[in-house]
Design an enzyme around this catalytic site. Structure first.
Site: not given
Ligand code: SAM
Length: 219
Positions: A51, A76, A103, A126, A130, A162
């Site tokens: 995941e 994460e 990352e 995410d 923008k 969403d």
């Molecule tokens: C909107 S949150 C969703 C968290 C979780 N999946 C949930 O549904 O509650 C997006 C998460 O992805 C992580 N994230 C964003 N880009 C990432 C990347 N390139 N590599 C690893 N983690 C990332 C962010 O730090 C954040 O915790």
């Protein structure tokens, strides 16, 4: 296990990738990935699912508890969130989970072997709404090329979002890549996936009445 039990045992100057008690730490601003000689190891040879963007880990922790015969990797990049998953994993004695503090693209490109991974999940990546930030979106061609390399054939990637604009862009990016086929018929996503599991962000968006969309593509 408490948050204070998690230490990175070197300073920024001497940073390197390291496994600390079932968490792989991949430093930011770092390019010596080939120096890493350790391995992500589980107690058995069961299939491995990943995941990405695990957040506080609610979804993957529940999956790991429900499916002890599957090994899971949570990816994460935020320190506090990855550390929370790590603390919960140890406190709940979940043996079939491994945490990556790093990352997603870098982890996939430099730390995963070819054809080593089964199904993949991304819950609420995410959306970077923008336009000037949209290049930061995770689901892009470079990432799909790496996923295609590490995934076993006929395995799937499920992405939950969403965000309508990101949803359309994700479909476009997958259609441009010949290694993936849509699992759902046009419009290529569904709004209800029973027993999929929940997450922190899913609850927030559901409470706001937003539609939750599930995209699935087969390698
Ligand atoms: C909107 S949150 C969703 C968290 C979780 N999946 C949930 O549904 O509650 C997006 C998460 O992805 C992580 N994230 C964003 N880009 C990432 C990347 N390139 N590599 C690893 N983690 C990332 C962010 O730090 C954040 O915790």
């Amino acid at each position: 296990m408490l948050a204070k039990d998690f230490h990175i045992p070197f300073d920024f100057e001497n940073r390197r990738a390291i496994i600390i008690n079932r968490l792989l730490y991949i430093p930011k601003y770092y390019d010596k990935h080939s120096d890493f000689k350790d391995k992500i190891i589980f107690e058995n040879d069961n299939k491995v699912q990943v995941e990405y963007c695990s957040g506080n880990g609610e979804w993957i922790i529940n999956k790991a508890i429900k499916n002890p015969n599957i090994n899971y990797i949570a990816v994460e990049m935020r320190f506090d969130r990855a550390r929370k998953i790590w603390v919960d994993m140890h406190n709940q004695q979940i043996k079939n989970l491994f945490v990556i503090l790093g990352e997603a693209l870098i982890f996939t490109k430099y730390y995963l072997e070819e054809k080593s991974i089964g199904d993949i999940y991304v819950n609420f990546p995410d959306p970077w709404p923008k336009k000037k930030h949209s290049k930061n979106r995770l689901i892009k061609d470079e990432f799909l090329i790496e996923l295609a390399r590490v995934m076993k054939k006929k395995r799937s990637i499920t992405i939950v979002t969403d965000h309508k604009i990101y949803l359309e862009q994700i479909i476009e990016v997958f259609f441009q890549n010949k290694d993936f086929q849509p699992a759902f018929k046009k419009p290529y996503f569904i709004e209800d996936q029973k027993d999929f599991g929940s997450s922190f962000f899913k609850r927030i968006f559901s409470e706001k009445g937003k539609s939750i969309n599930y995209l699935k593509f087969i390698r």
